[in-house]
Design a protein around this motif. Sequence first.
Motif, mmCIF file in Angstrom:
data_model
loop_
_atom_site.group_PDB
_atom_site.id
_atom_site.type_symbol
_atom_site.label_atom_id
_atom_site.label_comp_id
_atom_site.label_asym_id
_atom_site.label_seq_id
_atom_site.Cartn_x
_atom_site.Cartn_y
_atom_site.Cartn_z
ATOM 1 N N LEU A 1 17.275 6.335 5.462
ATOM 2 C CA LEU A 1 15.929 6.671 5.925
ATOM 3 C C LEU A 1 15.072 5.414 6.032
ATOM 4 N N SER A 2 13.964 5.555 6.728
ATOM 5 C CA SER A 2 12.946 4.510 6.681
ATOM 6 C C SER A 2 12.294 4.558 5.304
ATOM 7 N N ALA A 3 11.541 3.524 4.978
ATOM 8 C CA ALA A 3 10.840 3.516 3.692
ATOM 9 C C ALA A 3 9.888 4.702 3.589
ATOM 10 N N ALA A 4 9.142 4.959 4.670
ATOM 11 C CA ALA A 4 8.222 6.094 4.661
ATOM 12 C C ALA A 4 8.991 7.406 4.514
ATOM 13 N N ARG B 1 0.831 -1.207 0.000
ATOM 14 C CA ARG B 1 0.000 0.000 0.000
ATOM 15 C C ARG B 1 0.867 1.261 0.000
ATOM 16 N N GLU B 2 1.944 1.255 0.788
ATOM 17 C CA GLU B 2 2.825 2.430 0.829
ATOM 18 C C GLU B 2 3.476 2.677 -0.533
ATOM 19 N N SER B 3 3.886 1.600 -1.192
ATOM 20 C CA SER B 3 4.502 1.759 -2.514
ATOM 21 C C SER B 3 3.473 2.190 -3.549
ATOM 22 N N TYR C 1 11.934 7.801 3.091
ATOM 23 C CA TYR C 1 12.466 7.892 1.726
ATOM 24 C C TYR C 1 11.367 8.344 0.764
ATOM 25 N N TYR C 2 10.194 7.748 0.870
ATOM 26 C CA TYR C 2 9.102 8.144 -0.016
ATOM 27 C C TYR C 2 8.725 9.614 0.199
ATOM 28 N N ARG C 3 8.738 10.073 1.447
ATOM 29 C CA ARG C 3 8.457 11.492 1.704
ATOM 30 C C ARG C 3 9.523 12.373 1.066
#
Length: 215
Positions: free
Chosen positions: A120-123, A92-94, A125-127
Motif C-alpha cells: 500500500l501507499s503510506a496513506a 504530519r501524516e505520521s 497503510y495508515y488508513r
Amino acid sequence: MIRIAALALALALSLTPGAAPAQPADRAGVFDYQVLALSWSPSWCATTGRAGEAAQCDPARRTGFVVHGLWPQYERGWPADCDTAERDPSRRESQAMADIMGSGGLAWHQWRKHGRCSGLSAAGYYRTVRAAAGGVRIPPVLAMLPRDVRLDAAVIEDAFIDVNPRLTRDAITVTCDDGRLDEVRICLTRAMDPRACAPDIRRDCGARMLVEAPG
C-alpha cells in the motif's frame, strides 16, 4: 584420491553459511495474513516511557491499549523492510496517527519496517491500520481498570472474545515481558476478518502477569 578430496571440499563448502543458496528478498504486497498488535501502554510507561516523558504516559490521559502495528505475515515468518516504489509518509501524516499509536515516531517506524511490505501507499497503510484497530473493541473491564491486577492470558483473551464475538481463541494471543502484560495480538485475513494465528505467532504468556491500571 584426488577426486574424493575434491568431492569432500565441495561438500564442506556447501555446508558453510556463505555457500547457502540466496533467499528471495521480501516483496511488497506478498504476504498471507496480518497481525494487529495492541500494546498495553501502562507496561511501556512503567519501564520506558515515563523516563522520556512520553505524552501517552500522562496520567490524566489514562491510556490503555495503543496500536503497536499492523504486521504482514507469512504462514511461517514475516516480511520486513521491503523495497517499495511508494513514497514515505510526511511527518504530519505520521503524527496524525499518534491518537491511536501513541506517537508519530512509532507510526513512522511501523511504516518503515512493516508498512512498506503491505503493498500500500503510506496513506493507505495508515488508513488500514485505523480500520483494523477500529474493528476491534477494547474490553471495558480493561479500559477502565481501577487498580493493578494479576491475570492469566486466558482471562484477557476471554475479555476480548466477550466483546468481539467473531474472535476465537486461536485468533488471539497475549504476550508478556518481564512479568507484565505486553501485547494482545489479533490475527486477521487480508480482508480484515479474524483468522487463526499461525503456530509461530500463537505463543501466549505462560505465567500470570501484572496488568497495571492506566494512569
